[in-house]
Design an enzyme around this catalytic site. Structure first.
Site, PDB file in Angstrom:
ATOM      1  N   HIS A  30     -55.841 -14.391 -14.151  1.00 44.09           N
ATOM      2  CA  HIS A  30     -56.048 -14.306 -12.703  1.00 44.09           C
ATOM      3  C   HIS A  30     -54.871 -14.934 -11.991  1.00 44.09           C
ATOM      4  O   HIS A  30     -54.147 -15.781 -12.531  1.00 44.09           O
ATOM      5  CB  HIS A  30     -57.348 -14.996 -12.286  1.00 44.09           C
ATOM      6  N   CYS A  31     -54.636 -14.466 -10.758  1.00 41.47           N
ATOM      7  CA  CYS A  31     -53.685 -15.130  -9.865  1.00 41.47           C
ATOM      8  C   CYS A  31     -54.512 -15.846  -8.799  1.00 41.47           C
ATOM      9  O   CYS A  31     -55.638 -16.266  -9.065  1.00 41.47           O
ATOM     10  CB  CYS A  31     -52.691 -14.131  -9.281  1.00 41.47           C
ATOM     11  N   MET A  32     -53.997 -15.977  -7.586  1.00 37.95           N
ATOM     12  CA  MET A  32     -54.719 -16.741  -6.580  1.00 37.95           C
ATOM     13  C   MET A  32     -55.990 -16.037  -6.114  1.00 37.95           C
ATOM     14  O   MET A  32     -56.963 -16.689  -5.732  1.00 37.95           O
ATOM     15  CB  MET A  32     -53.808 -17.013  -5.379  1.00 37.95           C
ATOM     16  N   THR A  33     -56.004 -14.707  -6.135  1.00 37.16           N
ATOM     17  CA  THR A  33     -57.154 -13.990  -5.587  1.00 37.16           C
ATOM     18  C   THR A  33     -57.671 -12.876  -6.483  1.00 37.16           C
ATOM     19  O   THR A  33     -58.727 -12.329  -6.218  1.00 37.16           O
ATOM     20  CB  THR A  33     -56.781 -13.350  -4.234  1.00 37.16           C
ATOM     21  N   ARG A  34     -56.935 -12.508  -7.560  1.00 34.29           N
ATOM     22  CA  ARG A  34     -57.280 -11.305  -8.315  1.00 34.29           C
ATOM     23  C   ARG A  34     -57.556 -11.605  -9.778  1.00 34.29           C
ATOM     24  O   ARG A  34     -56.824 -12.367 -10.418  1.00 34.29           O
ATOM     25  CB  ARG A  34     -56.135 -10.280  -8.236  1.00 34.29           C
TER      26      ARG A  34
END
Length: 526
Positions: A29-33
């Site tokens: 995951h990244c910050m939102t996905r």
């Protein structure tokens, strides 16, 4: 705020919709996905994924399937999903338990199918045809996304996205330490904060090399070992092309190139070295050949490229400041929508290594300001659409802190035209910051990740903290204002599917409450 039970429920709902545990090759995951690597993307039930509560949208990019969940929630859902994948792997390794065979025959552990209802048409053919059509559409979209450029950008993003939490944490500490040093406070603590904030950046080449080898199919630790050559103090005694090398020369670009060379050498060795000698010769040859290639070629070349990036950024802002800001601020939201914005991380990292801050991030951050202004205008226009307004209220705090996906996928993109006017607001804010950069007031960020209000602690520039913060704040206010005014003037005041501004609305579809990600009807962007 979602309850703690919502995250396991979301993960459990998503798992079968993306083809089950056997179809997932990676989960990050990244910050939102939530970023899923899939063995067969055609197995995804995309409409089902969009309908899962908490899903704000989806982005497909070749083999990577991205589910937008928003900040905070994405980390918890990813952790739950990884736990489920580990349990599924353990269960598969243990083997199936005893199963019951029905007396009437049939597959073990299954009940005989119920007889069809009298007069009912058999649904198999229709369901099969619909499934085939859906699979064909997904395959066609995958082919469109499977371009060499998009594949390369996706892999570059996979290298740098896992580094973002450390970049943010160390950047915040570096900013705090800078304030303490300038104010003369806590002189006994600032050396310790300097060491803590700078340690990761001093060794970032090793992490980049490790991730590069992992992403491109090599042994991660060998990629890290070769990339460590870039930052070793001993390179100061090496001369290449008549120039004495400097530790860190080439930065993250040199580290990535070194790891890629290591992957190529390792693959060559794997196909030629006898199995009995593989464990000894392959690592040795990989480190030797790739290490010497890095010292006597890649570091020099990557250093030249890194210097060119720094000079180009400086020239762009000094010479064409407002135009550069307008273009960068206006185009960043489409990059975020397509998931391509992560490919800019190497540029930011290179500028931070060279200059101490990246001048590109504050310009790009203006896109989020335009998005916020557009969302507020939609909130004002759709006075009677409680669903849209509720979505905006929940997504706006994240938007103010620079996390734009909830507003993109929940509000502006489904409505269409507000997405374009949000881009206009971002362009105006970028032009404002670019104008002052052309006058000599440079605004930069010491770390990558946050934007919006969250970027204030990370700001740095050549005029001191207060002028830097004032220019950045002016850009945000410009983005808010133009995004609001352009949306308010151009938006007709009804969501797609409505009968009128005061009539019944199709707000659940319009706001992306069911995960809608595409523009609809006449509001679609050109």
């Amino acid at each position: 705020m979602p309850t703690s039970d919502a995250y396991p429920s979301t993960a459990a709902a998503l798992l079968p919709l993306v083809g089950g545990a056997a179809n997932i090759t990676s989960a990050a995951h990244c910050m939102t996905r939530l970023r899923l690597g899939l063995a067969d993307p055609s197995l995804v039930d995309e409409e089902g994924v969009r309908a899962v509560p908490g899903v704000l949208g989806v982005v497909t990019d070749g083999q990577t399937y991205q589910v937008v969940l928003g900040p905070g929630a994405v980390a918890r859902v990813t952790a739950e999903l990884r736990t489920m994948l580990a349990d599924a792997a353990a269960h598969a390794e243990a083997g199936p338990g005893p199963v019951a065979v029905p007396a009437g025959g049939g597959a073990p552990g299954t009940a005989p199918p119920p007889p069809p209802a009298p007069g009912a048409a058999p649904p198999a053919d229709t369901a099969g045809e619909l499934a085939a059509v859906g699979a064909g559409l997904r395959a066609a979209r995958a082919r469109r996304n499977a371009t060499p450029l998009k594949a390369a950008l996706r892999r570059i993003a996979d290298v740098f996205v896992p580094l973002i939490p450390a970049l943010i944490g160390c950047g915040v500490l570096a900013g705090l330490n800078g304030l303490l040093v300038n104010a003369g406070w806590l002189p006994g603590l600032t050396p310790a904060l300097t060491a803590v904030a700078s340690g990761f950046m001093a060794l970032i080449a090793v992490f980049v090399g490790y991730n590069t080898a992992a992403v491109f199919g090599g042994t991660p630790v060998l990629g890290g070992a070769v990339a460590a050559v870039v930052v070793h103090p001993g390179v100061a005694k090496v001369t290449a092309f008549g120039v004495t090398l400097a530790p860190g020369q080439g930065g993250v670009l040199g580290a990535m190139a070194a790891a890629l060379l290591a992957v190529a050498v390792e693959r060559w060795c794997r196909g030629r070295v006898p199995d009995t000698l593989d464990v000894l010769l392959t690592p040795t040859l990989t480190v030797l050949v790739a290490g010497l290639g890095t010292l006597y070629g890649l570091m020099w070349a990557a250093g030249a490229v890194s210097s060119a990036i720094g000079h180009a950024a400086d020239w762009l802002l000094v010479t064409t400041g407002p135009l550069a800001g307008l273009i960068l601020g206006g185009l960043f939201l489409p990059l975020v929508m397509l998931g391509l914005h992560q490919a800019l991380i190497p540029l930011h990292t290179t500028l931070i290594e060279q200059q101490g801050y990246t001048v590109l991030l504050p310009l790009l951050a203006m896109a989020g300001a335009g998005q916020v202004g557009a969302a507020v205008a939609v909130y004002v226009r759709l006075r009677h659409d409680t669903s849209v307004r509720r979505t905006i209220r929940s997504a706006l705090p994240a938007g103010l802190l620079g996390v734009g996906e909830p507003l993109i996928y929940g509000v502006s993109l489904p409505l269409g035209r507000p997405f374009l006017t949000a881009c206009a607001g971002g362009a105006a804010g970028g032009a404002f910051v670019g104008f002052f950069a052309m006058l000599g007031d440079r605004v930069g960020a010491t770390a990558i990740g946050p934007s919006g209000w969250a970027l204030f602690p990370l700001l740095a520039g050549n005029r001191g903290p207060l002028p830097t913060a004032a220019v950045y704040a002016g850009g945000l206010l410009t983005g808010y204002a133009i995004g609001f005014l352009a949306t308010y003037a151009g938006f007709r005041g009804e969501a797609p599917g409505t009968e009128g501004a005061d009539g019944p609305t199709g707000s659940e579809e319009a706001t992306g409450a069911q995960g809608t990600t595409g523009p609809t009807e006449s509001e679609a962007p050109a």
